[in-house]
Design a protein around this motif. Sequence first.
Motif, mmCIF file in Angstrom:
data_model
loop_
_atom_site.group_PDB
_atom_site.id
_atom_site.type_symbol
_atom_site.label_atom_id
_atom_site.label_comp_id
_atom_site.label_asym_id
_atom_site.label_seq_id
_atom_site.Cartn_x
_atom_site.Cartn_y
_atom_site.Cartn_z
ATOM 1 N N TYR A 100 0.688 -1.087 0.307
ATOM 2 C CA TYR A 100 0.448 -0.007 -0.007
ATOM 3 C C TYR A 100 0.729 1.269 0.154
ATOM 4 N N PRO A 101 -0.024 2.607 -0.676
ATOM 5 C CA PRO A 101 0.950 2.873 -0.884
ATOM 6 C C PRO A 101 1.392 4.346 0.753
ATOM 7 N N LEU A 102 2.237 5.322 0.177
ATOM 8 C CA LEU A 102 2.573 6.012 2.274
ATOM 9 C C LEU A 102 2.486 7.830 1.664
ATOM 10 N N LEU A 103 2.378 7.701 2.782
ATOM 11 C CA LEU A 103 2.027 9.463 2.503
ATOM 12 C C LEU A 103 3.435 9.669 3.647
ATOM 13 N N TYR A 118 8.087 12.639 8.655
ATOM 14 C CA TYR A 118 7.053 11.474 9.012
ATOM 15 C C TYR A 118 6.815 10.784 7.576
ATOM 16 N N VAL A 119 6.176 9.561 8.373
ATOM 17 C CA VAL A 119 5.254 8.539 6.965
ATOM 18 C C VAL A 119 4.455 8.434 7.839
ATOM 19 N N ALA A 120 3.525 7.820 6.705
ATOM 20 C CA ALA A 120 1.690 8.043 7.657
ATOM 21 C C ALA A 120 1.147 7.040 6.912
ATOM 22 N N LEU A 121 1.021 5.824 7.665
ATOM 23 C CA LEU A 121 -0.171 4.910 7.077
ATOM 24 C C LEU A 121 -1.544 5.579 6.341
ATOM 25 N N ASN A 122 -2.070 5.706 7.165
ATOM 26 C CA ASN A 122 -4.082 6.910 6.893
ATOM 27 C C ASN A 122 -3.863 8.047 5.854
ATOM 28 N N GLU A 123 -3.395 9.065 7.368
ATOM 29 C CA GLU A 123 -2.967 10.349 6.811
ATOM 30 C C GLU A 123 -2.683 11.465 7.527
ATOM 31 N N SER A 124 -2.584 12.746 6.796
ATOM 32 C CA SER A 124 -1.580 13.816 7.718
ATOM 33 C C SER A 124 -2.366 15.004 7.713
ATOM 34 N N LEU A 152 -6.632 21.160 6.792
ATOM 35 C CA LEU A 152 -6.123 20.566 5.206
ATOM 36 C C LEU A 152 -6.428 19.170 5.571
ATOM 37 N N CYS A 153 -6.544 17.983 4.971
ATOM 38 C CA CYS A 153 -5.627 16.444 5.329
ATOM 39 C C CYS A 153 -6.062 16.200 4.341
ATOM 40 N N MET A 154 -4.090 15.184 4.612
ATOM 41 C CA MET A 154 -3.821 14.320 3.184
ATOM 42 C C MET A 154 -4.069 13.515 3.326
ATOM 43 N N SER A 155 -4.275 12.558 2.883
ATOM 44 C CA SER A 155 -4.355 11.027 3.238
ATOM 45 C C SER A 155 -4.126 10.280 1.635
ATOM 46 N N THR A 156 -3.598 8.934 2.416
ATOM 47 C CA THR A 156 -3.184 8.015 1.594
ATOM 48 C C THR A 156 -4.326 7.263 1.003
ATOM 49 N N PRO A 157 -4.486 6.398 -0.408
ATOM 50 C CA PRO A 157 -5.426 6.105 -0.561
ATOM 51 C C PRO A 157 -5.969 5.198 0.681
ATOM 52 N N SER A 158 -4.996 3.845 1.140
ATOM 53 C CA SER A 158 -5.912 3.207 2.193
ATOM 54 C C SER A 158 -6.613 4.165 2.881
ATOM 55 N N GLY A 159 -5.925 5.419 3.741
ATOM 56 C CA GLY A 159 -6.264 6.238 4.629
ATOM 57 C C GLY A 159 -7.515 7.408 4.074
ATOM 58 N N MET A 172 -9.947 6.474 -2.381
ATOM 59 C CA MET A 172 -9.457 5.213 -3.202
ATOM 60 C C MET A 172 -8.773 3.697 -3.335
ATOM 61 N N HIS A 173 -8.349 3.360 -4.611
ATOM 62 C CA HIS A 173 -8.598 2.057 -4.093
ATOM 63 C C HIS A 173 -6.585 2.521 -3.634
ATOM 64 N N PRO A 174 -6.174 1.445 -2.709
ATOM 65 C CA PRO A 174 -5.276 1.711 -2.355
ATOM 66 C C PRO A 174 -4.168 1.049 -3.580
ATOM 67 N N SER A 175 -4.259 0.041 -4.642
ATOM 68 C CA SER A 175 -3.319 0.327 -5.532
ATOM 69 C C SER A 175 -3.028 1.489 -6.186
ATOM 70 N N ILE A 176 -3.542 2.274 -6.279
ATOM 71 C CA ILE A 176 -3.285 3.697 -6.861
ATOM 72 C C ILE A 176 -1.789 3.849 -5.790
#
Length: 264
Positions: A100-103, A118-124, A152-159, A172-176
């Motif tokens: 899964y992509p990360l932020l 920092y790295v996020a799995l869901n969002e920042s 503001l919120c920046m999210s990963t696809p899975s997030g 968003m599908h987490p493959s994107i």
Amino acid sequence: MKYVIFSKGDEKSNLLRLSMIAEFREYEMEYDEQEPELVLSIGGDGTLLAAFHEYEHRLSKTVFLGIHTGHLGFYADWRPHEADKLVKLIAARDYSVVSYPLLKTTVRYGLGKKEAEYVALNESTIKSSGGPFVVDVLINGNHFERFRGDGLCMSTPSGTTAYNKSLGGALMHPSISAMQLTEMASINNRIYRTIGSPLIFPDHHEVSLRPVNDKDFQISIDHLSILHRDVGEIRYEVAKEKAQFARLRQFPFWQRVHDSFIED
């Protein structure tokens, strides 16, 4: 195989953790908190997020897997009664790995070169520390808008199924390989205007937020929120690293969405 088990901390999760450790011993699995190849979380998505950040320094060497002891999660999708089956599959290494992509979030302070990454799995998320929240939004170095609002919120696809969804963002599908920016209560009137819609950026784009007035911000990375002072810029981009999850059966993303938000 080396493994570790994170528990939510409640009685049900703790008992299941002890039971699974006992079963893993029969297969000569090695419990290793320092260098696990598999990180198993028991609880919910919050438990898995905590486990993810505990081992974010070894993402290329670790896969994650979750058992939910409460409501169905997007990361924790196995149930306690399936634990015996899960132990056998893990011991036999009978699983594939999905990524899964990360932020990546970079906070630059003042006029100097000091930065924090920092790295996020869901969002920042980013909010002001108390005063009006006003930032300039730049896309690939070009000014896009001046945002005024709550944050503001920046999210990963899975997030995108988490806080982003509650803000009206798209799923968003987490493959994107992308990231999504959503607004928190933007100010839009005859004088101030924002785009007013979520924005989805591909993995070769960079988004920067630059303070206009207040330079102290409350910045969250998944479940962790930290007050940052004298912020000069916040940069968002899709991280080069990815989170790896053990896939032991088919459970399509859109089926998870259906079961979580429509009916279970």
